[in-house]
Design an enzyme around this catalytic site. Structure first.
Site, short mmCIF file in Angstrom:
data_model
loop_
_atom_site.label_atom_id
_atom_site.label_comp_id
_atom_site.label_asym_id
_atom_site.label_seq_id
_atom_site.Cartn_x
_atom_site.Cartn_y
_atom_site.Cartn_z
N TYR A 1 45.57 16.13 50.97
CA TYR A 1 44.95 15.13 50.32
C TYR A 1 43.74 15.32 49.50
CZ TYR A 1 41.66 12.41 52.46
OH TYR A 1 40.75 10.74 52.37
N LYS B 1 32.27 16.09 47.31
CA LYS B 1 31.13 16.71 48.88
C LYS B 1 30.10 17.44 48.53
CE LYS B 1 35.37 16.16 51.94
NZ LYS B 1 36.67 15.74 51.37
C1 LIG Z 1 37.16 14.57 50.81
C2 LIG Z 1 38.49 14.69 49.82
C3 LIG Z 1 38.60 13.71 48.90
C4 LIG Z 1 37.89 12.20 48.79
O1 LIG Z 1 36.68 12.27 49.13
P1 LIG Z 1 35.80 11.78 49.27
O2 LIG Z 1 34.10 11.63 48.79
O3 LIG Z 1 35.69 11.14 50.91
O4 LIG Z 1 36.36 10.33 48.71
C5 LIG Z 1 38.89 14.61 48.26
N1 LIG Z 1 40.16 15.54 47.61
C6 LIG Z 1 39.70 16.80 48.64
C7 LIG Z 1 40.76 17.65 48.20
C8 LIG Z 1 38.76 16.35 50.17
O5 LIG Z 1 38.69 17.48 50.75
#
Ligand SMILES: *Cc1c(COP(=O)(O)O)cnc(C)c1O
Length: 429
Positions: A147, A277
């Protein structure tokens, strides 16, 4: 202020929540305030937060030091454009990031969200090969069950099934997908695990700009923890085949897996790395893409001689201030010991689930605890059960998982895992 019922009516009529129907019958809870590891709902109930608001709120809510840093910065300057202007929060944060990330990473591109930082990483990789006279290298290799975000570039390297690629088939670049390594974290990695990557590099390498992976922990695509050896071998193979390596540390960064960055488990350094994050301790939306000197010098020396990306809110001073404050808090804490403490608590609390016939697997690494069930959960019934039990846990599919704020105390952690065990054992077998 309007009555709560009126507010919630507007919410259900007109606001999309993540991955939901607008007119959804899934419950949404109105949070009045949050403090430490507790979310206070408007009906007065307090929930122990097992999600850290999707990996981000590592120091808990309403954190006094971050609050103070932000208040000070707000009175000084909330925002200023980054084109042709700069400011101390961005410069200090950059110095800090370069100090704590692996050595050859020496430049930073700021953006607003993780997804955009992944798009930036992909653009950097393509730019790099253009500048090297290899314009055909525009595709990406990615792991199944990965993801990487929801924008078009990021989405194109997400798992094709959970990412619903067929829905966007003509609008999205087609990438090369390889098998998820089955070698677990701590195990050796066999030829079988790496052969899919080898084959893809031989077959498509000339057209591939980079391999993009979430190091060690695949997050939202399946919460899978794989062998550090896989990353070592993948790194060598990419090097041999002239393919760059992008690490998406958006979920794993800032100590979640027990190392400051997950790539340290493997002692492998990427060419490009994304963080987001937990970067701001969950206060504001900020992400960063880091690169090596080779990447940015090559891009600067090629055509058109500039990197073609520039968000309006690039390096927002408030967000940079929150990030700097959050990283300092982390480094000043005894984070290594603390993450070990949480790992131990999760092991004590969740390993007993292995005995349950509803459970297929339990995985724990650092401050991440995952219980994989045999059947997908019914979100409509399980989330209210967690809320009634006084915890905030939001499963997806077969996965009931937690990654609590690092400040969670042992009693609260036990309360959280006890609630998980109780509710999982009450599920239909
Ligand atoms: C959450 C996440 C994203 C996307 O980040 P957003 O701030 O939601 O756009 C990309 N890669 C990983 C591994 C994630 O956990």
């Amino acid at each position: 202020m309007q009555k709560l019922d009126d507010l919630l009516k507007i919410d259900s009529d007109a606001i999309w929540h993540p991955y939901s129907a607008l007119d959804s019958d899934l419950p949404v809870y109105h949070v009045e305030s949050a403090n430490g590891v507790r979310l206070k709902l408007s009906d007065g109930r307090k929930l122990i937060d097992g999600m850290a608001s999707w990996w981000s709120v590592i120091h808990g809510y309403n954190q006094p030091e971050i609050n103070e840093a932000l208040e000070k910065q707000m009175k000084n300057m909330a925002h200023v454009m980054f084109g042709g202007l700069t400011h101390t929060p961005a410069i200090e944060l950059t110095q800090q990031l370069l100090d704590i990330t692996p050595e050859p990473l020496d430049a930073v591109f700021y953006s607003d969200s993780g997804s955009v930082s992944v798009d930036v990483a992909m653009k950097l990789a393509i730019h790099y090969w253009q500048a090297k006279g290899k314009p055909k290298k525009q595709r990406f290799i990615s792991l199944r069950h990965g993801y990487h975000g929801d924008t078009f570039g990021a989405m194109s390297v997400c798992d094709p099934e959970t990412g619903m690629h067929s829905l966007f088939a003509d609008a999205m670049p087609k990438q090369v997908f390889i098998e998820q390594p089955q070698c677990r974290f701590g195990e050796v990695c066999t030829e079988k695990d790496i052969s899919s990557l080898k084959q893809a590099l031989i077959e498509y390498g000339d057209n591939v700009a980079a391999l993009i992976v979430e190091p060690i922990v695949q997050g939202a695509g399946g919460m899978w923890f794989y062998s550090a050896e896989y990353l070592k071998q993948a790194s060598e193979l990419c090097h041999e085949h002239n393919v760059l390596l992008i690490f998406d540390e958006i979920a794993t960064g800032f100590a979640r897996t027990g190392k400051l960055f997950a790539c340290e488990h493997a002692d492998v350094v990427p060419d490009i790395m994304c963080v987001g994050k937990a970067l701001t301790g969950g206060y504001l939306s900020l992400a960063a893409t880091l690169t090596t000197k080779d990447i940015h010098e090559t891009i600067d020396n090629g055509k058109p001689g500039v990197f073609l990306h520039g968000p309006t809110f690039m390096a927002n001073p408030l967000a940079c201030t929150a990030a700097l404050s959050s990283i300092r808090l982390l480094l000043d804490s005894n984070w290594q010991e603390n993450i070990n403490r949480i790992q131990y608590g999760l092991e004590q609390g969740l390993f007993p689930c292995m005995e349950l016939s509803q459970v297929n697997d339990v995985r724990i690494l650092g401050a991440i605890g995952v219980v994989e069930l045999n059947e997908p959960v019914d979100m409509k019934s399980i989330v209210p059960q967690f809320v009634d039990a006084g915890v905030w846990v939001r499963p997806f599919g077969k996965l009931v998982y937690v990654m609590p704020p690092y400040i969670i105390e042992n009693d609260d952690l036990t309360f959280l895992t006890d609630a998980m065990v109780k509710i999982i054992s009450s599920l239909q077998k």
